[in-house]
Design a protein around this motif. Structure first.
Motif, mmCIF file in Angstrom:
data_model
loop_
_atom_site.group_PDB
_atom_site.id
_atom_site.type_symbol
_atom_site.label_atom_id
_atom_site.label_comp_id
_atom_site.label_asym_id
_atom_site.label_seq_id
_atom_site.Cartn_x
_atom_site.Cartn_y
_atom_site.Cartn_z
ATOM 1 N N LEU A 25 0.864 -1.178 0.000
ATOM 2 C CA LEU A 25 0.000 0.000 0.000
ATOM 3 C C LEU A 25 0.900 1.227 0.000
ATOM 4 C CD1 LEU A 25 -2.924 1.181 0.304
ATOM 5 C CD2 LEU A 25 -2.494 1.189 2.778
ATOM 6 N N ILE A 26 0.796 2.037 -1.056
ATOM 7 C CA ILE A 26 1.682 3.186 -1.239
ATOM 8 C C ILE A 26 0.920 4.478 -0.990
ATOM 9 C CG2 ILE A 26 3.302 4.328 -2.795
ATOM 10 C CD1 ILE A 26 3.964 1.391 -2.123
ATOM 11 N N ASP A 27 1.483 5.328 -0.127
ATOM 12 C CA ASP A 27 0.939 6.665 0.115
ATOM 13 C C ASP A 27 1.680 7.631 -0.806
ATOM 14 O OD1 ASP A 27 0.029 9.092 0.985
ATOM 15 O OD2 ASP A 27 0.520 8.784 3.103
ATOM 16 N N THR A 28 1.024 8.025 -1.896
ATOM 17 C CA THR A 28 1.688 8.851 -2.904
ATOM 18 C C THR A 28 1.831 10.309 -2.481
ATOM 19 O OG1 THR A 28 -0.409 9.290 -4.052
ATOM 20 C CG2 THR A 28 0.855 7.356 -4.760
ATOM 21 N N SER A 29 1.248 10.674 -1.332
ATOM 22 C CA SER A 29 1.411 12.050 -0.843
ATOM 23 C C SER A 29 2.715 12.220 -0.066
ATOM 24 C CB SER A 29 0.228 12.443 0.051
ATOM 25 O OG SER A 29 0.274 11.758 1.295
ATOM 26 N N GLN A 30 3.331 11.101 0.331
ATOM 27 C CA GLN A 30 4.549 11.146 1.144
ATOM 28 C C GLN A 30 5.768 10.947 0.238
ATOM 29 O OE1 GLN A 30 4.605 11.835 4.521
ATOM 30 N NE2 GLN A 30 2.430 12.250 4.203
ATOM 31 N N GLY A 36 14.673 5.893 7.749
ATOM 32 C CA GLY A 36 14.132 4.638 8.251
ATOM 33 C C GLY A 36 12.901 4.127 7.539
ATOM 34 N N ASN A 37 12.246 4.969 6.740
ATOM 35 C CA ASN A 37 11.032 4.549 6.042
ATOM 36 C C ASN A 37 11.370 3.866 4.715
ATOM 37 O OD1 ASN A 37 9.129 5.474 7.961
ATOM 38 N ND2 ASN A 37 9.385 7.566 7.220
ATOM 39 N N ILE A 38 10.375 3.193 4.146
ATOM 40 C CA ILE A 38 10.535 2.467 2.885
ATOM 41 C C ILE A 38 9.746 3.194 1.804
ATOM 42 C CG2 ILE A 38 10.166 0.265 1.695
ATOM 43 C CD1 ILE A 38 10.339 -1.112 4.429
ATOM 44 N N TYR A 39 10.370 3.368 0.640
ATOM 45 C CA TYR A 39 9.755 4.132 -0.448
ATOM 46 C C TYR A 39 9.816 3.353 -1.760
ATOM 47 C CZ TYR A 39 10.009 8.144 2.687
ATOM 48 O OH TYR A 39 9.854 8.993 3.752
ATOM 49 N N VAL A 40 8.860 3.661 -2.632
ATOM 50 C CA VAL A 40 8.931 3.212 -4.022
ATOM 51 C C VAL A 40 9.512 4.360 -4.834
ATOM 52 C CG1 VAL A 40 7.608 2.531 -6.061
ATOM 53 C CG2 VAL A 40 7.022 1.595 -3.821
ATOM 54 N N LYS A 99 12.959 0.563 -1.571
ATOM 55 C CA LYS A 99 14.144 0.561 -0.717
ATOM 56 C C LYS A 99 13.873 1.320 0.579
ATOM 57 C CE LYS A 99 16.662 -1.590 -3.736
ATOM 58 N NZ LYS A 99 17.003 -3.019 -3.499
ATOM 59 N N ARG A 100 14.641 0.944 1.595
ATOM 60 C CA ARG A 100 14.630 1.685 2.852
ATOM 61 C C ARG A 100 15.615 2.851 2.746
ATOM 62 N NH1 ARG A 100 12.544 0.074 7.510
ATOM 63 N NH2 ARG A 100 12.522 -2.128 6.879
ATOM 64 N N VAL A 101 15.300 3.946 3.416
ATOM 65 C CA VAL A 101 16.099 5.164 3.304
ATOM 66 C C VAL A 101 16.859 5.430 4.598
ATOM 67 C CG1 VAL A 101 15.916 7.685 3.202
ATOM 68 C CG2 VAL A 101 14.704 6.282 1.536
ATOM 69 N N GLN A 102 18.128 5.812 4.442
ATOM 70 C CA GLN A 102 18.922 6.284 5.580
ATOM 71 C C GLN A 102 19.606 7.585 5.188
ATOM 72 O OE1 GLN A 102 21.737 3.476 7.241
ATOM 73 N NE2 GLN A 102 22.884 5.084 8.280
ATOM 74 N N GLN A 103 19.455 8.605 6.013
ATOM 75 C CA GLN A 103 20.087 9.890 5.754
ATOM 76 C C GLN A 103 21.454 9.929 6.435
ATOM 77 O OE1 GLN A 103 16.997 12.527 7.235
ATOM 78 N NE2 GLN A 103 16.181 12.814 5.176
ATOM 79 N N GLY A 145 6.246 7.309 -3.608
ATOM 80 C CA GLY A 145 5.521 7.403 -2.350
ATOM 81 C C GLY A 145 6.097 6.456 -1.314
ATOM 82 N N LYS A 146 5.566 6.569 -0.109
ATOM 83 C CA LYS A 146 6.040 5.764 1.019
ATOM 84 C C LYS A 146 5.187 4.506 1.168
ATOM 85 C CE LYS A 146 5.227 6.977 5.340
ATOM 86 N NZ LYS A 146 5.280 7.707 6.628
ATOM 87 N N VAL A 147 5.838 3.395 1.492
ATOM 88 C CA VAL A 147 5.117 2.152 1.773
ATOM 89 C C VAL A 147 4.445 2.287 3.139
ATOM 90 C CG1 VAL A 147 5.308 -0.332 2.136
ATOM 91 C CG2 VAL A 147 6.696 0.779 0.367
ATOM 92 N N ALA A 148 3.110 2.212 3.142
ATOM 93 C CA ALA A 148 2.351 2.407 4.374
ATOM 94 C C ALA A 148 1.871 1.100 4.987
ATOM 95 C CB ALA A 148 1.146 3.311 4.096
ATOM 96 N N TRP A 149 1.839 0.036 4.183
ATOM 97 C CA TRP A 149 1.327 -1.257 4.666
ATOM 98 C C TRP A 149 1.816 -2.342 3.726
ATOM 99 C CZ3 TRP A 149 -2.081 -4.589 2.090
ATOM 100 C CH2 TRP A 149 -2.652 -5.624 2.855
#
Length: 237
Positions: A167-172, A178-182, A192-196, A228-232
């Protein structure tokens, strides 16, 4: 080859309840036409089930279960719960179901392997999944921002497995640690997971440590598109 049979007198009450559950599935799908399409059942045949005039055989019921994700036991018997989250709906009308659930569109798009394009605004979804409005509000998610896609490959194991639903939140689209994005890169969709990093670069991380990390400079981020961010994550057990 299985065929459907007219409802006999002794079976009318059972079929009345079964047709009610099939109508609930149609409501989840968005309409009877949509349920017929995604379950690959002729529209006239489905109408005979919705009206209780004929009894569907196992093959047709299995198609409805596969297309909508409802419990096979619930559809067949009315016992147990309709959805995996334990939501009883036997006493609910179709209108009440639609008030309680948001129908999130799903597309036959795979991320992490191969070229892929995110759905255009007018593209028709291949399926819909029901999520409670209450759960979406609790998670701070808006129905209009959400889409469902499929994961491909093992680069995000054990967090995301091959063919999991995302489930992708295209607003994010602002990358948060630490979050996962498409992400779309070079015409491909990856997850992938993101690390700054302290040097302001971004590290794209695969949870499966056999895959290498990708370090991206702030300048190179302009060549990427954050979908967007993977929400689920929907998993089989």
């Amino acid at each position: 080859m299985e065929t459907d049979f007219p409802v006999q007198g002794d079976n009318r009450e059972t079929m009345k309840l079964l047709s009610k559950r099939i109508r609930a599935c149609a409501a989840m799908a968005g309409s009877g036409d949509e349920l017929a399409r995604i379950a690959e059942i002729p529209r006239r045949t489905l109408e005979s089930y919705l009206s209780g005039k004929s009894e569907p055989k196992a093959m047709r019921l299995a198609s409805i279960v596969k297309a909508t994700g409802v419990s096979a036991n619930w559809l067949l018997t009315g016992e147990g719960t309709m959805m995996e989250d334990g939501s009883p709906v036997e006493s609910q009308t179709e209108e009440e179901i639609l008030k309680e659930y948001a129908l999130i569109p799903g597309y036959n798009i795979q991320v992490s392997a191969g070229a892929g394009a995110f759905p255009e605004q007018n593209e028709k979804p291949s399926r819909k999944l029901a999520f409670r409005h209450k759960w979406l509000r609790f998670r701070g998610l808006r129905e209009k921002d959400l889409v469902l896609v499929f994961a491909k490959g093992d680069s995000m194991e054990p967090t995301i497995s091959d063919n999991n639903t995302l489930l992708i939140d295209t607003s994010q689209r602002d990358l948060q640690d630490g979050n996962i994005y498409v992400i779309r890169t070079d015409g491909h969709l990856i997850v992938k997971r993101v690390q700054q990093l302290l040097n302001k670069n971004i590290l794209f991380i695969s949870d499966n440590k056999t895959y290498k990390e990708m370090e991206i400079s702030p300048q190179d981020l302009n060549d990427l598109e954050i979908i967007g961010k993977v929400a689920w994550i929907g998993k089989d057990v």
